[in-house]
Enzyme design. Structure first.
Site, mmCIF file in Angstrom:
data_model
loop_
_atom_site.group_PDB
_atom_site.id
_atom_site.type_symbol
_atom_site.label_atom_id
_atom_site.label_comp_id
_atom_site.label_asym_id
_atom_site.label_seq_id
_atom_site.Cartn_x
_atom_site.Cartn_y
_atom_site.Cartn_z
ATOM 1 N N THR A 96 18.945 12.158 -28.570
ATOM 2 C CA THR A 96 19.174 12.830 -29.851
ATOM 3 C C THR A 96 20.119 13.993 -29.602
ATOM 4 O O THR A 96 19.741 14.976 -28.950
ATOM 5 C CB THR A 96 17.838 13.355 -30.420
ATOM 6 O OG1 THR A 96 16.925 12.260 -30.505
ATOM 7 C CG2 THR A 96 18.036 13.978 -31.788
ATOM 8 N N LYS A 173 19.832 10.222 -37.262
ATOM 9 C CA LYS A 173 18.664 10.598 -36.443
ATOM 10 C C LYS A 173 18.190 12.009 -36.817
ATOM 11 O O LYS A 173 16.992 12.253 -36.972
ATOM 12 C CB LYS A 173 19.047 10.514 -34.959
ATOM 13 C CG LYS A 173 18.015 11.066 -33.996
ATOM 14 C CD LYS A 173 16.697 10.329 -34.028
ATOM 15 C CE LYS A 173 15.626 11.057 -33.236
ATOM 16 N NZ LYS A 173 14.283 10.541 -33.477
ATOM 17 N N LYS A 242 14.644 21.685 -30.467
ATOM 18 C CA LYS A 242 16.052 21.392 -30.142
ATOM 19 C C LYS A 242 16.683 20.588 -31.283
ATOM 20 O O LYS A 242 17.779 20.895 -31.760
ATOM 21 C CB LYS A 242 16.090 20.621 -28.814
ATOM 22 C CG LYS A 242 17.428 20.088 -28.363
ATOM 23 C CD LYS A 242 17.671 18.626 -28.699
ATOM 24 C CE LYS A 242 16.772 17.633 -28.028
ATOM 25 N NZ LYS A 242 17.120 16.223 -28.329
HETATM 26 N N1 LIG Z 1 9.747 11.894 -27.023
HETATM 27 C C1 LIG Z 1 9.991 11.360 -28.195
HETATM 28 O O1 LIG Z 1 9.072 11.099 -28.996
HETATM 29 C C2 LIG Z 1 11.414 11.032 -28.594
HETATM 30 C C3 LIG Z 1 11.611 10.154 -29.674
HETATM 31 C C4 LIG Z 1 12.914 9.837 -30.053
HETATM 32 C C5 LIG Z 1 13.989 10.395 -29.378
HETATM 33 N N2 LIG Z 1 13.764 11.260 -28.342
HETATM 34 C C6 LIG Z 1 14.949 11.814 -27.653
HETATM 35 O O2 LIG Z 1 15.115 11.063 -26.451
HETATM 36 C C7 LIG Z 1 15.669 11.884 -25.421
HETATM 37 C C8 LIG Z 1 14.756 11.831 -24.198
HETATM 38 O O3 LIG Z 1 13.480 12.311 -24.583
HETATM 39 P P1 LIG Z 1 12.198 12.187 -23.620
HETATM 40 O O4 LIG Z 1 11.021 12.369 -24.498
HETATM 41 O O5 LIG Z 1 12.306 10.987 -22.742
HETATM 42 O O6 LIG Z 1 12.408 13.511 -22.759
HETATM 43 P P2 LIG Z 1 11.785 13.858 -21.314
HETATM 44 O O7 LIG Z 1 10.530 13.103 -21.067
HETATM 45 O O8 LIG Z 1 11.780 15.335 -21.227
HETATM 46 O O9 LIG Z 1 12.891 13.280 -20.293
HETATM 47 C C9 LIG Z 1 14.174 13.855 -20.203
HETATM 48 C C10 LIG Z 1 15.007 13.093 -19.195
HETATM 49 O O10 LIG Z 1 16.302 13.725 -19.105
HETATM 50 C C11 LIG Z 1 16.577 14.029 -17.729
HETATM 51 N N3 LIG Z 1 17.456 15.199 -17.679
HETATM 52 C C12 LIG Z 1 17.314 16.367 -18.326
HETATM 53 N N4 LIG Z 1 18.336 17.197 -18.041
HETATM 54 C C13 LIG Z 1 19.152 16.525 -17.183
HETATM 55 C C14 LIG Z 1 20.364 16.837 -16.536
HETATM 56 N N5 LIG Z 1 20.961 18.009 -16.725
HETATM 57 N N6 LIG Z 1 20.911 15.901 -15.728
HETATM 58 C C15 LIG Z 1 20.307 14.706 -15.522
HETATM 59 N N7 LIG Z 1 19.155 14.345 -16.114
HETATM 60 C C16 LIG Z 1 18.587 15.247 -16.944
HETATM 61 C C17 LIG Z 1 15.212 14.255 -17.116
HETATM 62 O O11 LIG Z 1 15.284 14.192 -15.717
HETATM 63 P P3 LIG Z 1 14.062 14.763 -14.808
HETATM 64 O O12 LIG Z 1 13.050 13.667 -14.773
HETATM 65 O O13 LIG Z 1 14.671 15.044 -13.494
HETATM 66 O O14 LIG Z 1 13.550 16.013 -15.488
HETATM 67 C C18 LIG Z 1 14.436 13.103 -17.769
HETATM 68 O O15 LIG Z 1 14.755 11.886 -17.156
HETATM 69 C C19 LIG Z 1 15.830 13.277 -26.032
HETATM 70 O O16 LIG Z 1 17.139 13.445 -26.496
HETATM 71 C C20 LIG Z 1 14.841 13.255 -27.202
HETATM 72 O O17 LIG Z 1 15.212 14.159 -28.215
HETATM 73 C C21 LIG Z 1 12.509 11.573 -27.929
#
Ligand SMILES: NC(=O)c1ccc[n+]([C@@H]2O[C@H](COP(=O)([O-])OP(=O)(O)OC[C@H]3O[C@@H](n4cnc5c(N)ncnc54)[C@H](OP(=O)(O)O)[C@@H]3O)[C@@H](O)[C@H]2O)c1
Length: 294
Positions: A96, A173, A242
């Site tokens: 997102t 989104k 965010k």
């Molecule tokens: N959670 C939800 O319900 C949901 C639903 C729809 C969309 N989203 C969107 O989907 C995306 C991922 O969400 P998530 O829930 O999977 O988040 P998350 O569990 O916090 O995972 C974030 C991922 O990004 C990686 N990352 C962060 N900063 C980085 C960097 N500078 N360089 C390389 N890798 C980096 C992290 O690596 P590490 O493992 O090393 O920290 C991890 O693999 C976001 O944009 C979120 O807004 C989330």
């Protein structure tokens, strides 16, 4: 075996999504900043890349599912980013992020001969695990979007095409998340009003979800608010804060007044400031009941 896909970002969402891509018969070359999180995928047959660049093959498809705009830019354009190695391949960007960032990345890709397809998703990690995400997509061109469709279908129940503008899917989104926040705020206020007049939250919830708000957003988030229990954590308050920041930026760019988005952003700021990251983001509903003395 279908083609091998690069997959970058194995967090709560990415790990579940990548697992489904693998199960659909694609090969997978994965990168995660914290390499340990790739282990379950390696056990299923994926291979490990030690940098974002190493995850891609020239002319191939690379999926990114990292936290925010900065992280997408870093894995794409940073010192170990994949852009230079992608050749005439495709970046399927599922985080997102701001429409502005999506359009910028699409320009950079175009200059280098690669394509950017925006593909943000709706659904929590359990929905991702069940391959039931709703996916909005735009950018690249119709043929490129057709090429990545089987990969999207491995992760979602339906793909909605918003055309060639790479910013379009991103704004959809943001609009969707804004509406979820507005629904949570509305229920939090209504349940609190009724409670203070002696009607239990549960009773208000049962009434609205069996009548004019009989839809899964009200049923699902309403259940959390009615029970005042915000577990499990689908998305952390800081992650959705965010998103509301992105909503407000996108609104400011186009002179759209969004007072409700401001309000929800403030609620989330207070929630994060109070250290309530261990509860689902819908827990911002507590700001409403607490301000009413409950
Ligand atoms: N959670 C939800 O319900 C949901 C639903 C729809 C969309 N989203 C969107 O989907 C995306 C991922 O969400 P998530 O829930 O999977 O988040 P998350 O569990 O916090 O995972 C974030 C991922 O990004 C990686 N990352 C962060 N900063 C980085 C960097 N500078 N360089 C390389 N890798 C980096 C992290 O690596 P590490 O493992 O090393 O920290 C991890 O693999 C976001 O944009 C979120 O807004 C989330």
């Amino acid at each position: 075996m279908k083609e091998t896909i690069g997959f970058i970002g194995l967090g709560g969402m990415g790990l579940a999504m990548a697992t489904n891509v693998l199960k659909a018969g694609f090969g997978l070359h994965v990168y995660n900043r914290t390499a340990d999180k790739a282990r379950p995928l390696l056990e299923l047959g994926a291979s490990l890349a030690r940098s974002p660049a190493e995850a891609v093959s020239p002319g191939g498809v690379v999926v990114t599912m990292v936290t925010n705009d900065l992280a997408v830019e870093e894995v794409t354009l940073g010192t170990s980013g994949f852009l230079a190695r992608l050749g005439d391949g495709v970046h399927l960007s599922m985080s997102t992020i701001a429409p502005r960032t999506a359009r910028h990345l699409a320009d950079v890709h175009r200059e280098r001969g690669s394509r950017y397809v925006a593909s943000p998703v709706f659904g929590k990690p359990d929905v991702a695990e069940a391959a039931k995400l709703w996916i909005a997509t735009s950018g690249g061109d119709a043929a490129t979007r057709e090429r990545v469709r089987p990969i999207q279908e491995a992760m979602g129940q339906r793909v909605f095409d918003f055309g060639d503008d790479p910013g379009a899917a991103s704004v959809i989104k943001l609009a969707g998340n804004f509406m979820l926040g507005a629904a949570i705020e509305a229920m939090a206020e209504a349940f609190t009003l009724a409670q203070k007049h002696g009607v239990p939250r549960r009773q208000t919830y049962e009434f609205i979800t069996q009548t004019f708000f009989d839809c899964f957003v009200y049923r699902g988030y309403g259940e959390l608010i009615a029970s005042d229990h915000y577990q499990p954590v689908g998305a952390k308050p800081s992650l959705i804060r965010k998103d509301f920041g992105l909503v407000l930026d996108a609104a400011a760019e186009e002179l759209v007044s969004m007072p409700l988005a401001n309000l929800v952003h403030d609620r989330l700021t207070a929630t994060v400031a109070k250290g309530r990251e261990d509860a689902d983001w819908a827990g911002f509903a507590r700001e409403v009941s607490e301000s009413a003395g409950l």
